[in-house]
Scaffold this motif. Sequence first.
Motif, PDB file in Angstrom:
ATOM      1  N   SER A 104      -5.553   7.204  -7.687  1.00 58.52           N
ATOM      2  CA  SER A 104      -4.468   6.828  -5.983  1.00 58.52           C
ATOM      3  C   SER A 104      -3.435   7.794  -5.872  1.00 58.52           C
ATOM      4  CB  SER A 104      -3.438   5.523  -7.398  1.00 58.52           C
ATOM      5  OG  SER A 104      -2.974   6.809  -8.148  1.00 58.52           O
ATOM      6  N   ARG A 105      -4.361   9.411  -5.935  1.00 59.94           N
ATOM      7  CA  ARG A 105      -4.038   9.902  -5.319  1.00 59.94           C
ATOM      8  C   ARG A 105      -2.265  10.218  -5.761  1.00 59.94           C
ATOM      9  NH1 ARG A 105      -6.702  12.209  -1.112  1.00 59.94           N
ATOM     10  NH2 ARG A 105      -9.041  10.987  -1.562  1.00 59.94           N
ATOM     11  N   ARG A 106      -2.000   9.856  -6.649  1.00 61.20           N
ATOM     12  CA  ARG A 106      -0.103  10.267  -7.524  1.00 61.20           C
ATOM     13  C   ARG A 106      -0.156  11.671  -8.155  1.00 61.20           C
ATOM     14  NH1 ARG A 106       0.946   4.973  -9.881  1.00 61.20           N
ATOM     15  NH2 ARG A 106       3.216   5.844  -9.866  1.00 61.20           N
ATOM     16  N   VAL A 107      -1.283  11.949  -8.350  1.00 61.10           N
ATOM     17  CA  VAL A 107      -1.565  13.458  -9.171  1.00 61.10           C
ATOM     18  C   VAL A 107      -2.179  14.993  -8.372  1.00 61.10           C
ATOM     19  CG1 VAL A 107      -0.596  12.411 -11.385  1.00 61.10           C
ATOM     20  CG2 VAL A 107      -2.928  13.283 -10.607  1.00 61.10           C
ATOM     21  N   PHE A 108      -1.385  15.767  -8.362  1.00 58.64           N
ATOM     22  CA  PHE A 108      -1.975  17.128  -8.141  1.00 58.64           C
ATOM     23  C   PHE A 108      -2.962  17.394  -8.897  1.00 58.64           C
ATOM     24  CE2 PHE A 108      -2.373  21.850  -8.003  1.00 58.64           C
ATOM     25  CZ  PHE A 108      -2.891  21.980  -6.174  1.00 58.64           C
ATOM     26  N   VAL A 109      -4.172  17.709  -8.208  1.00 51.01           N
ATOM     27  CA  VAL A 109      -5.635  18.137  -9.877  1.00 51.01           C
ATOM     28  C   VAL A 109      -5.768  20.132  -9.440  1.00 51.01           C
ATOM     29  CG1 VAL A 109      -7.534  17.868 -10.725  1.00 51.01           C
ATOM     30  CG2 VAL A 109      -6.434  16.051 -10.119  1.00 51.01           C
ATOM     31  N   LYS A 110      -5.296  20.832 -10.112  1.00 50.31           N
ATOM     32  CA  LYS A 110      -6.104  22.325 -10.224  1.00 50.31           C
ATOM     33  C   LYS A 110      -6.673  22.639 -11.575  1.00 50.31           C
ATOM     34  CE  LYS A 110      -4.291  26.792  -9.576  1.00 50.31           C
ATOM     35  NZ  LYS A 110      -3.335  27.641  -9.368  1.00 50.31           N
ATOM     36  N   SER A 111      -8.410  22.405 -11.181  1.00 46.82           N
ATOM     37  CA  SER A 111      -9.462  23.545 -11.918  1.00 46.82           C
ATOM     38  C   SER A 111      -9.220  22.654 -13.977  1.00 46.82           C
ATOM     39  CB  SER A 111      -8.529  25.210 -12.786  1.00 46.82           C
ATOM     40  OG  SER A 111      -7.822  26.003 -11.585  1.00 46.82           O
ATOM     41  N   GLY A 112      -9.326  21.143 -13.567  1.00 42.72           N
ATOM     42  CA  GLY A 112      -9.712  20.832 -14.495  1.00 42.72           C
ATOM     43  C   GLY A 112      -8.046  19.980 -14.627  1.00 42.72           C
ATOM     44  N   ASP A 113      -7.195  20.503 -14.493  1.00 42.90           N
ATOM     45  CA  ASP A 113      -5.845  19.891 -15.137  1.00 42.90           C
ATOM     46  C   ASP A 113      -5.029  19.316 -13.938  1.00 42.90           C
ATOM     47  OD1 ASP A 113      -6.076  21.014 -17.812  1.00 42.90           O
ATOM     48  OD2 ASP A 113      -5.272  23.079 -16.692  1.00 42.90           O
ATOM     49  N   ALA A 114      -4.361  18.284 -14.287  1.00 40.88           N
ATOM     50  CA  ALA A 114      -3.562  17.202 -12.983  1.00 40.88           C
ATOM     51  C   ALA A 114      -2.540  17.215 -14.000  1.00 40.88           C
ATOM     52  CB  ALA A 114      -4.336  15.632 -13.735  1.00 40.88           C
ATOM     53  N   TYR A 115      -1.968  17.862 -12.676  1.00 41.75           N
ATOM     54  CA  TYR A 115       0.019  17.904 -12.663  1.00 41.75           C
ATOM     55  C   TYR A 115       0.732  16.530 -12.475  1.00 41.75           C
ATOM     56  CZ  TYR A 115      -1.112  22.845 -12.866  1.00 41.75           C
ATOM     57  OH  TYR A 115      -1.612  24.370 -12.917  1.00 41.75           O
ATOM     58  N   VAL A 116       1.620  16.273 -13.763  1.00 38.59           N
ATOM     59  CA  VAL A 116       2.101  14.242 -14.408  1.00 38.59           C
ATOM     60  C   VAL A 116       3.193  14.800 -13.762  1.00 38.59           C
ATOM     61  CG1 VAL A 116       2.074  11.842 -15.290  1.00 38.59           C
ATOM     62  CG2 VAL A 116       0.105  13.728 -15.114  1.00 38.59           C
ATOM     63  N   PRO A 117       4.552  13.990 -12.686  1.00 36.45           N
ATOM     64  CA  PRO A 117       5.518  14.427 -12.951  1.00 36.45           C
ATOM     65  C   PRO A 117       6.243  13.204 -14.066  1.00 36.45           C
ATOM     66  CG  PRO A 117       4.716  12.938 -11.429  1.00 36.45           C
ATOM     67  CD  PRO A 117       3.668  13.671 -12.071  1.00 36.45           C
ATOM     68  N   SER A 118       7.503  13.615 -14.597  1.00 33.94           N
ATOM     69  CA  SER A 118       7.958  12.908 -15.535  1.00 33.94           C
ATOM     70  C   SER A 118       8.074  11.643 -15.538  1.00 33.94           C
ATOM     71  CB  SER A 118       9.796  13.258 -16.122  1.00 33.94           C
ATOM     72  OG  SER A 118      10.111  13.618 -14.880  1.00 33.94           O
ATOM     73  N   GLY A 119       8.056  11.068 -14.396  1.00 31.21           N
ATOM     74  CA  GLY A 119       8.815   9.830 -13.590  1.00 31.21           C
ATOM     75  C   GLY A 119       7.333   9.127 -13.985  1.00 31.21           C
ATOM     76  N   LEU A 120       5.882   9.429 -14.034  1.00 29.32           N
ATOM     77  CA  LEU A 120       4.469   9.093 -14.285  1.00 29.32           C
ATOM     78  C   LEU A 120       4.598   8.948 -15.987  1.00 29.32           C
ATOM     79  CD1 LEU A 120       2.725   9.848 -11.281  1.00 29.32           C
ATOM     80  CD2 LEU A 120       3.924   7.424 -12.127  1.00 29.32           C
ATOM     81  N   GLN A 121       5.717   9.223 -16.565  1.00 28.76           N
ATOM     82  CA  GLN A 121       4.957   9.525 -18.107  1.00 28.76           C
ATOM     83  C   GLN A 121       4.209   8.326 -18.466  1.00 28.76           C
ATOM     84  OE1 GLN A 121       8.486  10.307 -20.307  1.00 28.76           O
ATOM     85  NE2 GLN A 121       7.275  12.981 -20.515  1.00 28.76           N
ATOM     86  N   VAL A 122       4.602   7.562 -18.234  1.00 31.70           N
ATOM     87  CA  VAL A 122       4.015   6.316 -18.852  1.00 31.70           C
ATOM     88  C   VAL A 122       3.347   6.048 -18.669  1.00 31.70           C
ATOM     89  CG1 VAL A 122       4.175   4.934 -17.054  1.00 31.70           C
ATOM     90  CG2 VAL A 122       4.752   3.782 -19.483  1.00 31.70           C
ATOM     91  N   ASN A 123       2.264   6.091 -17.337  1.00 32.21           N
ATOM     92  CA  ASN A 123       0.688   6.409 -17.354  1.00 32.21           C
ATOM     93  C   ASN A 123       0.156   7.345 -18.529  1.00 32.21           C
ATOM     94  OD1 ASN A 123       2.118   5.920 -14.232  1.00 32.21           O
ATOM     95  ND2 ASN A 123       0.273   4.814 -14.491  1.00 32.21           N
ATOM     96  N   LEU A 124       0.534   8.495 -19.199  1.00 35.02           N
ATOM     97  CA  LEU A 124       0.030   9.707 -19.430  1.00 35.02           C
ATOM     98  C   LEU A 124      -0.191   8.664 -20.994  1.00 35.02           C
ATOM     99  CD1 LEU A 124       1.745  13.327 -19.057  1.00 35.02           C
ATOM    100  CD2 LEU A 124      -1.027  12.317 -18.784  1.00 35.02           C
ATOM    101  N   ILE A 125       1.101   8.439 -21.580  1.00 33.69           N
ATOM    102  CA  ILE A 125       1.407   7.961 -22.426  1.00 33.69           C
ATOM    103  C   ILE A 125       1.047   6.483 -23.187  1.00 33.69           C
ATOM    104  CG2 ILE A 125       3.015   6.692 -24.357  1.00 33.69           C
ATOM    105  CD1 ILE A 125       5.054   8.439 -23.104  1.00 33.69           C
TER     106      ILE A 125
END
Length: 492
Positions: free
Chosen positions: A211-232
Motif C-alpha cells: 500500500s506504499r505506506r513506508v519508505f524502503v532502502k537497501s532492503g530495510d523498511a522505515y516504519v513510523p511509530s503510528g504504523l507500529q501495530v503492523n510490525l507487531i
Amino acid sequence: MFRAQKKRTLERTNFGLEVHRDQAYPDRLNFYSVPPNAEITIEEFENWAVDRLRVLSEIEGCLVRNRTGKQLEQVVRPSMEKYIPLSRSTSGSGTAISGGKVDTDYERKKDYYSHYILRLAFCKSEELRRRFVKAESILFRLRYTASDISEQQSLLSRYDFGWVLVSEEEKTELQDFLVFASESGSPSVMNPTAETFYKVPFERVPELIESRRVFVKSGDAYVPSGLQVNLIVSEFGDRLGRALDLTARALPRLDEDDRLVPVLDHLAKGFVEPEYNPESTSSISGTITAVQVDGLVNHYPLCMRTMQKALLRDHHLKYFGRQQYGLFLKGIGLNVEEALTFWRSHFKHSPDQFNKDYRYNIRHNYGLEGARKNYRPMSCVQIINDAAPGPGDSHGCPFRTFSEDHLAGALSEIGINDSTTLRLIKDDIRTKQFHVACTRVFEQTHKSAGAKSTIGTAVGQESITHPNLYFDRSMQFTSQVINIETASAPAS
C-alpha cells in the motif's frame, strides 16, 4: 514453610513437567510464548476451543467475503465479547463471579488455553496452519488496537522484536522520502525528524509495502511509530507460524490419547456454527400446515431443495434423508400432526403400512416416543460430518457430496449460471468452506436492486451455518422486500 507451600502448589508431575493447578495471567495481550501446563477438564478443553473457533470462523467468513476492516470489526467484536472476552483488570464488564466481580483470571486462562488447543487442531496441514495464523493475527490486531497505551507498552517491554531505532541523523538525511510514507501518497508524517521510526527487513511488512505506506532502502523498511501495530501483528504471525511447525512435529505423541484426538479432529474441520435456536428466530408466526410446505421450497437451502425434489420424484426418502429433512421441517414450524400428514401424503402407502413403518420415527423426532428427547434441526456441521450418502440417498451437503457437473446443474436450476459466481463457489469447495459456498448461493438468489440499500447490511452479514438460518433469512428478506414495495407503491 517454603516446602509446605510448594507442595500445595505442585500437585504432581506429568510428562516430566511439574503440573500447576494455579497459574497467574497478569496480561491481556501476549504472544502465547510459554505453553500452559496446568490441569483442565476434558469439558473445558473442548468447550473453550469451540468458543474460540466460533470467533475465528467469523473472521474467516469476513475475509472470504472481502469485508473492510471496519465491517469485520463490527461483525467480529460482538462474538469476541460473548465467547472469549478479555476484560481489563479495572473493567466492570466481562465474566462475572460471585458478588458481580469480573473474573479476569478465568477469562485469560480460557483465552490462553483455547489458543493452544486450536494450535493442536490446526497444525496438521500447511493449509490449516495458514488459515489459523491469519485469523489469529486479525484477532490479535483487534485486541491490540482496543487496548490502552499501558497495555501496549507492557507487551512491547516483554518481547525483544529486534527493531532498529532510526537515528536522528538518518531521519534528517531521509526526511524528504519519509514524509511521503503514507497509504494515499500524501504526506502523513509532517515532521519526520520529530517522529519515531523503526528500521526492519522489508519482508516483515509486505502489507505496508503493497500500500506504499513506508519508505524502503537497501532492503530495510522505515516504519513510523503510528504504523507500529503492523510490525507487531507481523511479528505475532511469524512467531505463531514457527510455533505451529514445531507443534506439528510433536503432535504424533498424542495419537494414543483417545480422549483428545477425536476432539481435535472435529475442531480441524474448519468451522463451527454459531448458536442457533429455531424456536426463537423463526420467521413464520404460528404453525405451518402440510399443504404449505411445497410452496416454501424457494426459501430452502440447496440441501433441503434436493431432498424435497427427491421426495416428489420417488415418493420416498431413506432413513438419513427423513431425519435431516424432517427435523428441518420441524424447525420451520411443522408440528407433529402436520408432519404425519405431510409424510403420509407423499409416501403413498396405506395408512396401516405408514403407521407401522414411519409413525414411531416421526413422533420420536418430536420427543413423543422412546427417550422423549426433543431433537433440534441439524446444523451444517452435523450434516457435513454425518453419514455420507450412498446409492439412492439424497441427504448430506451438496457442496460436499455432489460432483462438479451435478452441482452446476443444481445451481443452474435455481438461477445461478454466471461464471464468476460458479468459480468462487468452486474455490470455496476446494478449500472445504462449504458454508461460504452456501452463503454465496443465498446472496445470489436474494439480490434485489430495490431492496439492496435498505437491507444490504442485514443479508449475508454472517455466514450461513444452519439450514434453518438460511430459511429464516430468506423469509425475512422476502418480508422486507414486500414491505418496501408496498411502501413505495403509488396510492390508488
